[in-house]
Design a protein around this motif. Sequence first.
Motif, PDB file in Angstrom:
ATOM      1  N   PHE A 245      30.296  -5.931  64.822  1.00  0.00           N
ATOM      2  CA  PHE A 245      29.467  -4.746  65.066  1.00  0.00           C
ATOM      3  C   PHE A 245      29.120  -4.053  63.743  1.00  0.00           C
ATOM      4  O   PHE A 245      29.990  -3.628  63.003  1.00  0.00           O
TER       5      PHE A 245
ATOM      6  N   VAL B 104      21.281  -0.149  70.840  1.00  0.00           N
ATOM      7  CA  VAL B 104      22.138  -1.270  70.460  1.00  0.00           C
ATOM      8  C   VAL B 104      21.460  -2.568  70.854  1.00  0.00           C
ATOM      9  O   VAL B 104      20.893  -2.659  71.944  1.00  0.00           O
ATOM     10  N   SER B 105      21.499  -3.570  69.979  1.00  0.00           N
ATOM     11  CA  SER B 105      21.100  -4.930  70.360  1.00  0.00           C
ATOM     12  C   SER B 105      22.279  -5.855  70.105  1.00  0.00           C
ATOM     13  O   SER B 105      22.778  -5.929  68.978  1.00  0.00           O
ATOM     14  N   SER B 106      22.690  -6.551  71.157  1.00  0.00           N
ATOM     15  CA  SER B 106      23.822  -7.477  71.053  1.00  0.00           C
ATOM     16  C   SER B 106      23.318  -8.885  71.310  1.00  0.00           C
ATOM     17  O   SER B 106      22.605  -9.122  72.280  1.00  0.00           O
TER      18      SER B 106
ATOM     19  N   VAL C 254      30.217 -11.984  69.898  1.00  0.00           N
ATOM     20  CA  VAL C 254      29.048 -11.113  69.996  1.00  0.00           C
ATOM     21  C   VAL C 254      28.686 -10.581  68.607  1.00  0.00           C
ATOM     22  O   VAL C 254      29.558 -10.231  67.810  1.00  0.00           O
TER      23      VAL C 254
ATOM     24  N   GLY D  84      23.950  -1.470  66.020  1.00  0.00           N
ATOM     25  CA  GLY D  84      23.674  -0.244  66.765  1.00  0.00           C
ATOM     26  C   GLY D  84      23.275   0.860  65.819  1.00  0.00           C
ATOM     27  O   GLY D  84      23.752   0.912  64.682  1.00  0.00           O
TER      28      GLY D  84
ATOM     29  N   ILE E 205      33.792  -9.020  68.387  1.00  0.00           N
ATOM     30  CA  ILE E 205      32.574  -8.239  68.506  1.00  0.00           C
ATOM     31  C   ILE E 205      32.231  -7.843  67.069  1.00  0.00           C
ATOM     32  O   ILE E 205      32.876  -6.970  66.493  1.00  0.00           O
TER      33      ILE E 205
ATOM     34  N   ILE F 188      27.706  -0.236  74.059  1.00  0.00           N
ATOM     35  CA  ILE F 188      28.000  -1.668  73.878  1.00  0.00           C
ATOM     36  C   ILE F 188      28.636  -2.247  75.134  1.00  0.00           C
ATOM     37  O   ILE F 188      28.268  -3.323  75.608  1.00  0.00           O
TER      38      ILE F 188
ATOM     39  N   THR G 117      26.468  -7.533  67.153  1.00  0.00           N
ATOM     40  CA  THR G 117      25.864  -6.287  67.613  1.00  0.00           C
ATOM     41  C   THR G 117      25.441  -5.417  66.432  1.00  0.00           C
ATOM     42  O   THR G 117      26.206  -5.253  65.477  1.00  0.00           O
TER      43      THR G 117
ATOM     44  N   HIS H 210      19.675  -5.357  74.918  1.00  0.00           N
ATOM     45  CA  HIS H 210      19.425  -4.047  74.327  1.00  0.00           C
ATOM     46  C   HIS H 210      19.971  -2.991  75.278  1.00  0.00           C
ATOM     47  O   HIS H 210      19.763  -3.078  76.492  1.00  0.00           O
TER      48      HIS H 210
END
Lengths: 323, 323, 323, 323
Positions: D214, D227-229, D155, D159, D212, D139, D157, D286
């Motif tokens: 996540f 991971v796509s953020s 963000v 993952g 974040i 990340i 995210t 990514h």
Amino acid sequence: MKIRIGIIGGAGYGGGEAIRLLLNHPQAELVFVHSRSHAGSPLHAAHPDLLGETSLLFTDVIQQQVDVLFLCLGHGESKKFLEENKINPSIRIIDLSQDFRLGESVPGREFVYGLPEMNRDRIKQASNIANPGCFATAIELGLLPLAKAGLLQEVYTTGITGSTGAGQKLQDTTHFTWRANNISAYKTLTHQHLKEINRSLKQLQPAFNSAINFVPWRGDFTRGIFVSSCVTVDKPLDEVKKLYADYYHGHPFTLVSQDTVDLKQIVNTNKCVIGLEKEGDKLVVHSAIDNLLKGASGQAVQNMNLMFGLPEASGLKLKSIVF
Amino acid sequence: MKIRIGIIGGAGYGGGEAIRLLLNHPQAELVFVHSRSHAGSPLHAAHPDLLGETSLLFTDVIQQQVDVLFLCLGHGESKKFLEENKINPSIRIIDLSQDFRLGESVPGREFVYGLPEMNRDRIKQASNIANPGCFATAIELGLLPLAKAGLLQEVYTTGITGSTGAGQKLQDTTHFTWRANNISAYKTLTHQHLKEINRSLKQLQPAFNSAINFVPWRGDFTRGIFVSSCVTVDKPLDEVKKLYADYYHGHPFTLVSQDTVDLKQIVNTNKCVIGLEKEGDKLVVHSAIDNLLKGASGQAVQNMNLMFGLPEASGLKLKSIVF
Amino acid sequence: MKIRIGIIGGAGYGGGEAIRLLLNHPQAELVFVHSRSHAGSPLHAAHPDLLGETSLLFTDVIQQQVDVLFLCLGHGESKKFLEENKINPSIRIIDLSQDFRLGESVPGREFVYGLPEMNRDRIKQASNIANPGCFATAIELGLLPLAKAGLLQEVYTTGITGSTGAGQKLQDTTHFTWRANNISAYKTLTHQHLKEINRSLKQLQPAFNSAINFVPWRGDFTRGIFVSSCVTVDKPLDEVKKLYADYYHGHPFTLVSQDTVDLKQIVNTNKCVIGLEKEGDKLVVHSAIDNLLKGASGQAVQNMNLMFGLPEASGLKLKSIVF
Amino acid sequence: MKIRIGIIGGAGYGGGEAIRLLLNHPQAELVFVHSRSHAGSPLHAAHPDLLGETSLLFTDVIQQQVDVLFLCLGHGESKKFLEENKINPSIRIIDLSQDFRLGESVPGREFVYGLPEMNRDRIKQASNIANPGCFATAIELGLLPLAKAGLLQEVYTTGITGSTGAGQKLQDTTHFTWRANNISAYKTLTHQHLKEINRSLKQLQPAFNSAINFVPWRGDFTRGIFVSSCVTVDKPLDEVKKLYADYYHGHPFTLVSQDTVDLKQIVNTNKCVIGLEKEGDKLVVHSAIDNLLKGASGQAVQNMNLMFGLPEASGLKLKSIVF
């Protein structure tokens, strides 16, 4: 008396799955399965698991003595099929492509978006159904109760899909050697299902005008979709859970779990299972479906049941794979 | 009127699979599911895919108002269970362990080996069934027609099994990190099913006195068994195929394919599919089953159907996973 | 001074794996990578994992200022390549196809079968190498010590291979949706490697005249071959183990394990690991290799090392994937 | 002269991977591998792939004649180890646990957060390294250039991680039967790495004060993190790409791809590969790493290289698995 059914495009994944369901459906009679490429072959030539299940052959003749046609064709092909072939107006249509999901029509045929959890009453009256997309089904079922309550704001969604979502055609991204143990993103923020998702959410929350930021991933498995959507919601989790429970009360296939959810709970079934978690003002909704069943052919049969006044779950009590 | 069923040992893989089948069986009523470890919990606590399927709770009480008990216990536990618990003599028993497969008995209860393709008539009369082992089922179904014809000689067999064959208990060899993408051999030439395999083959070919040289492999998948057996046979392939076709005529679940066979043709079904190939005097018989269905709980339900005079395939028309 | 290398056919699996090895080989200089289909593209266009590893581009020019060419072409293509292209006679050839494994030649070029565990001294003197097949390597390494001792009799072998063995081309049997979680047999008793296997075994045991009854299976993983061979041997296991230990003494990549063996011990390495088990007079030999390394490009580099007087394991100390 | 290394906790995944790297590292000498549970056994007893690689035995003696200790212990165990064992102050420490990532220390030992792409100069001077978490690495590497430019906002995210991230201990969620072909979420919005991620981002953008969000998923593979953020960025994609290119210029392992990225590009390597996509004002980053290498032991070796003045990539030119 049984519902008489024809399948158009029976050699692909969606068609095969419809055949499997309809052969075992107590009120269904599968009259013919159309396939230009396989005409004359037994069904098990294209679907080896059907060995011993039926003596039907694929045909290239469209019979009109049926009650309903399942169109299991590629996107763009369904509209063309209905324009090029004269189908008896009394025959109902269930279309699995995306051709009619946004209000499109052909002369004499208007389509209802076939998501029973949103449109059940209209489906019961419908002559033509536009069956929802697989990712669309998973994402919409995760968000509909929020939209119904007018609570939906901008959504951040990641979803992962099995390889059957990419269809039967050989592609670099469905080569076993590439896809095994691999993860990748595709159509980032531009997936074609976003249109029908937005349309459905606005049906319930007309003022909704925010983005569904959706990142789809290719998964290293064959069946299933798992989606996590994150959205700001200014209500405690208990109230949110109650919204969901109320919304899905009486819907046999969409279940709100009190435990953690995982994909294999629902693989090879027509279910959608939903999990809800909250930290601060952020709600995360997990939803899982089998892309070929609740995301395609299973939902098509569910719609058929509703259209013909059968019990909604008829022929859809499926043994999950679970392991 | 429905057959009333109790399951003993309902929290494991075999028990769970029996529950899944019996909940959807049109002539079955699942009366109780016994589990000491889970008593009081809903079934979906142990089997999350059953969420929404039933409101039954696990119980630690053995009810006697049933027609049949499925014993889904570990090896050695079934015999102990029948010795320690007074079961009404009118209640029939279907035992999934290996405790009674070699002619063992408990006072008042003799067991018939429950392989319908070999013993169907005896099963119809039986009060107690010893349900065959998973590898045993796959190997026997691959060889029975040869034994019936008196043609069986020394056999070389390799078989691969999914991880569910190793049960629910966590083990080094069922750790995902180890097993994913891995292959290994175990119990080389000494697998415990060799005894029941030999016993069955001798039932049909009493003079058979050669070895079944069996090398079992652990596969990197969850469900299914695929077996290839090589044996010297002094007959042309056509005649061998006819032997197999004749033998399995009228048996709804065992199919002799004219094409190549693969495991996923039958995963999540009660089928066995058999493929036959020959080079010179060597015959290779491929056979594939789902270890939890035809290799365990599915065959148990098939036996129940036969014992109670139901259609043999009742409740066993299952949608394959196929993909 | 470094060995200067050209690769012909660098866009496929074998070529890619050769590139990966040679880029990191301390005594190798990869001079050019030939590919008609990819000429002008960076290597990472065909092999995305090479991003950042090299700035080489594929070329369609065959340079003659090299010491050795690796031919990573399809079967039949290597012979054609050498006939159609004038290659400087001083350039050595390592051919990964099956074109020269049975004693075939082209004018001016005789080929040595490149299995170091059998032909190391001849390889050291060779100008041209026919690199063994993947299944051939696994099966031969499992049987050579028996043949050397004159003990080999009829063999029953089952082997399973990863999808990379089927190459890069899209095929029905390498479609992810079909192959995931699936097992199937192919080329039963007729695999093309049987010829080179028999040739090698007879080199060591000239009187050997029995069959290798080999049933190959397609596995649901990408890399690796696992083989179990069953053969009658009239010696105690201890003596057999000593035969194997003696035979492979001094060979850095072939290891006789005292424990159970599994495929992932050797995936992504150049090793072959062998396990030995015995019941009665039946010996079972398990052998495992990575089909792309010891079964193809790794063995090719091993042969190059021997031909050029380098340490046999140079550039081949690879981190296994293990998990 | 070689760096002399001891490993504490050598029987687990992180320890095993460190051993694999250090055995092949040209400037490293693995002096001892400590494990209480395996003392006296050869390393291949715990790590079967090491058969033939080394004759080292596990030991329960901590030798002090080393230059650096790798602590491959469970979370909480590293601090305890340093408190309970008197380690020569001249010995440097690389700790793979999370015990010292947030500024914690033990008397005489301050720790530098060992992310070379952020702290390379400090790492070169450091005596003690807190090696980053696996998800944290993926990340952070995806977001650092934005933070450096002061552009980071809230963000979102998602993952996905391989099963090795869950360690060697048998757990329900690492049972092969459960995990194969399955996807599930865990620690939604509450993953423990969020603390070190926030700390790192604030180091570069002190005013950063957003969340974040996540959502971690368990994947059905063994190695790797993808991971796509998603984050709002008010700059065109070209400028964003330039920011990333500039930031990672000169960092050998973190690569910004111009193409689509996928997990297997980097599995079994020390690389991080980053892909950037933009629609409207939403940027999606990514990033992919191998959780055991760049996410653990590989990064630890990278840190060792920097601490001891070696080339940063020494011993880390690894052949990817790719397939």
